[in-house]
Design an enzyme around this catalytic site. Structure first.
Site, short mmCIF file in Angstrom:
data_model
loop_
_atom_site.label_atom_id
_atom_site.label_comp_id
_atom_site.label_asym_id
_atom_site.label_seq_id
_atom_site.Cartn_x
_atom_site.Cartn_y
_atom_site.Cartn_z
N GLU A 1 4.66 -0.37 -5.19
CA GLU A 1 3.18 0.35 -5.24
C GLU A 1 2.45 -0.01 -6.29
O GLU A 1 2.79 -0.72 -7.24
CB GLU A 1 3.61 1.75 -5.75
CG GLU A 1 4.45 2.26 -6.77
CD GLU A 1 4.00 1.79 -8.12
OE1 GLU A 1 3.03 1.84 -8.47
OE2 GLU A 1 4.91 1.36 -8.85
N GLU B 1 4.65 -2.46 -8.78
CA GLU B 1 4.36 -3.57 -7.57
C GLU B 1 5.92 -3.95 -6.83
O GLU B 1 5.87 -4.61 -6.10
CB GLU B 1 3.65 -4.72 -8.39
CG GLU B 1 2.70 -4.53 -9.05
CD GLU B 1 2.14 -5.69 -9.81
OE1 GLU B 1 2.67 -6.97 -9.41
OE2 GLU B 1 0.93 -5.91 -10.32
#
Lengths: 345, 345
Positions: free
Chosen positions: B168, B309
């Site tokens: 994310e 991420e």
């Protein structure tokens, strides 16, 4: 290590598109690797694991759950043709996963090993003497195996490795590793002696006694003398790998407890060796933590591995390569046009 | 999970050329993966990381060290052409290192994102509402993003992935993650609220206050309602990735705290999801440990990552693939002709 490259690496790292420190321990790994390779954008080529095998006279004293016959059988396993490729041991499977090349050395196995083109022959004798009653090796033997390890490290580097992983196979070799660790760190045998491949309580107590007998034979603290008195052929070979790799400015991933005993000898001989060492995992042997504390280096994981062969080192390689990749390949805030932290600017 | 495959995996593991338990935590990882993939010789094909990006109304409340403008800038960074290949962020560099494919989804970023063939567009709105004063999303929006995540997971699986890593990017998203975690685990906001990208003490205290305001708005414990009330578009999308991967019997590597909040929703909805989850590392956010304890799963490393991420998940992929390789490729004692343990036979 190259302090200028490390400074440039830290300066570059501070500009990369991530919050300061958000890559955690990877950031220190990347900067240390920059120092070893002499570049703020470290770009290591290949990874090689060098598995040195040797037997131990002390195995006859009953310090292992396995017989010495396992050592040559496992060397054959490292070299075997299998449906997946060369080698049917854990280190082979892991090396295939991460793209590492495997080198196998007979550093002194107690058997006639079959001819194999991929087996590097460096054995002087079929196993060491029993360290509990006499020196395991002569100083000449130690020197010869260090040179053999160094030569194989040079070959691996010529073949394309910038990250070297010394690994080992040798039934009984957590006993010499514990003796070396106890002497160089000034600890009692019981503080550094673990279960190896899995001995029971009674055999563990016996193992401690055997190691104390060895330590009581001689007060020497000279590192090469300690290695000759208590060590093993594969430990000397791994020391040669480490020293050669460091001299040629390559990174060494440090696997478990037996490798750690070679590293303790190494940093006593040549303190700068520490700069090149990257510990893989905290292994299950109790003496390993003491080694890492002495080296002042933090392991990358705690997976409770206790197999040896360089397995932990191979598993750690992608973490070290990943750390290098972040420093080498990430864009800076300026390059990416990403706004910085409001609280820090 | 396939209990028969796990039994066969354990039986096979006991025969492999290593002392029992010597591969430590890798052994449990390998058996669990055998259960997910339904084979005692698990052979996962590719690895995919799906980075979902979304913005958060609560970011206007000052819960992050970075402005929301960073979210679209980082999406552009994930997609940028760089000399090393596509993507200039940490997740791109790490994915190149381990051979993982990166998918990027706009789940609800507060900006006009430029056209890019590799950007999956699933945004319904430009960021959530401020969870401290109103529900972040509607239930319809939550359902839509779950379906978008699921669709992208199907595509990644069709493209060859058997290991999926939801990741994310969303400035402010440790705030919704903390609110979800607090509610589902019955903890106070202060017990699960950390510094995210790096807020100072004053902003951390403010962040806890903001999260308490949200929790005080509604007593709901229904998982989808909790997600709608406190969550984010990218969290819903990651939940969709996880549920779809589990339904298709693929492994999910669970990265950090925000991913963990999606997993908590997921296991509340569908307890069997847990079988498919493999936590990467213990991240630096304080609420992450509580999530992992609730899931009853042990992380593979402690590298103090706090970037998100999917970076930790990507770094963990070689460890999971390595665990699979040992179970799949190692020879047995009988195949290798290696003598077993004297003390055990």
């Amino acid at each position: 290590a190259d302090a200028d490259a490390m400074d440039r690496a830290r300066a570059r790292q501070a500009q990369l598109t991530k919050p300061a420190g958000a890559l955690g321990d990877l950031e220190d790994l990347a900067v240390r690797l920059a120092g070893v390779l002499g570049s703020e954008r470290p770009d290591p080529r290949g990874v090689a694991v060098i598995v040195a095998a040797g037997d131990h006279g002390v195995a006859r004293a009953g310090v292992s759950a396995y017989p010495s016959e396992v050592t040559p059988a496992m060397v054959a396993n490292f070299l075997a043709d299998t449906p997946a490729g060369p080698g049917g041991a854990a280190v082979n499977a892991l090396a295939r996963t991460v793209g590492a090349r495997v080198y196998v050395m007979d550093a002194g196995v107690n058997a006639d090993l079959p001819e194999h083109p991929a087996l590097v022959r460096a054995a002087l004798r079929r196993g060491t003497h029993d360290l509990s009653v006499q020196p395991a090796m002569s100083l000449d033997e130690v020197q010869a195996l260090i040179l053999s390890g160094a030569a194989l490290a040079r070959r691996a580097i010529e073949d394309g490795a910038d990250v070297l992983i010394p690994g080992e196979m040798g039934i009984g070799n957590t006993t010499p590793a514990a003796a070396i660790t106890a002497r160089l760190l000034g600890l009692d045998a019981a503080q550094v002696t673990g279960r190896g491949t899995g001995v029971d309580d009674a055999r563990l107590a016996h193992k401690v006694t055997v190691i104390r007998m060895a330590l009581d034979r001689t007060p020497t603290t000279d590192p090469l003398e300690v290695l000759a008195q208590f060590g093993g052929f594969e430990i000397a070979a791994m020391l040669g790998v480490m020293l050669q790799a460091a001299a040629m400015r390559r990174a060494v991933i440090l696997d478990g407890f037996v490798e750690g005993s070679a590293a303790l000898i190494g940093v006593t001989l040549a303190p700068h060796l520490r700069d090149s060492l990257f510990p893989a995992g905290q292994c299950a042997e109790i003496g390993h933590a003491a080694q890492l504390t002495h080296l002042g280096l933090k392991p990358m994981f705690h997976l409770n591995l206790r197999l040896g062969e360089g397995t932990g080192g191979v598993l750690a390689a992608p973490i070290l390569l990943g750390a290098a990749a972040t420093l080498r390949e990430m864009r800076t805030f300026a390059e990416a046009g990403v706004p910085g932290s409001g609280s820090e600017e």
